[in-house]
Design a protein around this motif. Structure first.
Motif, PDB file in Angstrom:
ATOM      1  N   SER A 134       0.848  -1.196   0.000  1.00  0.00           N
ATOM      2  CA  SER A 134       0.000   0.000   0.000  1.00  0.00           C
ATOM      3  C   SER A 134       0.879   1.239   0.000  1.00  0.00           C
ATOM      4  O   SER A 134       2.059   1.186   0.359  1.00  0.00           O
ATOM      5  N   SER A 189      -3.755   4.553  -0.306  1.00  0.00           N
ATOM      6  CA  SER A 189      -4.371   3.558   0.559  1.00  0.00           C
ATOM      7  C   SER A 189      -3.681   3.543   1.914  1.00  0.00           C
ATOM      8  O   SER A 189      -2.453   3.535   1.994  1.00  0.00           O
ATOM      9  N   GLU A 239      -9.138   3.390   1.175  1.00  0.00           N
ATOM     10  CA  GLU A 239      -8.688   4.265   0.096  1.00  0.00           C
ATOM     11  C   GLU A 239      -9.061   5.700   0.445  1.00  0.00           C
ATOM     12  O   GLU A 239     -10.201   5.981   0.835  1.00  0.00           O
ATOM     13  N   THR A 280     -13.865   1.867   1.532  1.00  0.00           N
ATOM     14  CA  THR A 280     -13.305   0.545   1.770  1.00  0.00           C
ATOM     15  C   THR A 280     -14.308  -0.526   1.396  1.00  0.00           C
ATOM     16  O   THR A 280     -15.521  -0.317   1.473  1.00  0.00           O
TER      17      THR A 280
END
Length: 218
Positions: free
Chosen positions: A119, A135, A141, A160
């Motif tokens: 991420s 993220s 996100e 999410t």
């Protein structure tokens, strides 16, 4: 040298060492180093009082999320590492900030999170504008931004599809057959010294493995 910090309800085991040097022309920071079981953070840089110029840099080693203090902040078993970097430059009158949080090997109870365990979350603040994208540890996100100077006019969207994982991380467990997600936003509006902050939930969807439970729009 300082040991075992507390920030509100959060305790950070470790030790801070380093120095700050002052003179009329320049303030030299560090390196200031926090050494904790999860890893190290280091801050270094300068501030020039006559011009107001800033150059401060923060960097971490790979931080083990399964080690203190992080394992004390969550109920579920979160594995992997996160690396934080940030730079504060520009001037006191017009600062610029860039920061990144990069995760790898992320897993909750051995289940990979994010993009196969990876991420990245980025933040930039320059010319009175904030932008956020990416993220947060593969779970949420985030995107958006807006004005941030004397006045804040910001909207950060959050989304999410991993509601069960978030509940498990926060509470230690979630219903075995629950799947779902949500979307919403954090809205900041008003004078920077005392803005109005609103958390907005736009949509929640819940499902079971063997049938849809419902779709909620507040």
């Amino acid at each position: 040298r300082v040991s075992d910090l507390s920030i509100g309800e959060f305790e950070i085991p470790g030790e801070i060492s380093g120095r700050i040097e002052f003179d009329p022309e320049r303030v030299a920071v560090g390196p200031l180093r926090l050494v904790a079981p999860a890893g190290d953070l280091e801050l270094a840089g300068t501030l020039d009082p006559p011009t107001g110029r800033l150059d401060l840099r923060l960097a971490s080693s790979p931080l083990e999320l399964a080690a203190p203090p992080f394992d004390d902040w969550v109920a579920g078993y979160l594995a992997g590492v996160a690396e934080l970097s940030a730079a504060l430059t520009g001037s006191l009158a017009s600062p610029e900030l860039s920061a990144s949080l990069v995760g790898s090997g992320l897993a909750l109870e051995s289940r990979p999170l994010g993009d196969d365990g990876a991420s990245r979350l980025d933040l930039a603040w320059a010319d009175g504008r904030v932008d956020v994208s990416g993220s947060l540890l593969g779970l949420i996100e985030a995107g958006g931004g807006g004005r941030l100077d004397e006045v804040a006019v910001l909207t950060i969207t959050l989304e999410t599809a991993d509601l069960a994982e978030i509940l498990e991380l926060a509470l230690g467990q979630a219903p075995n057959d629950l799947r779902g997600g949500f979307s919403g936003a954090i809205v900041v509006d008003g004078p920077t010294e005392a803005p109005r902050i609103e958390a907005r939930l736009d949509d929640v969807h819940l499902a079971q493995l063997y049938g849809r439970l419902g779709h909620l729009v507040p």
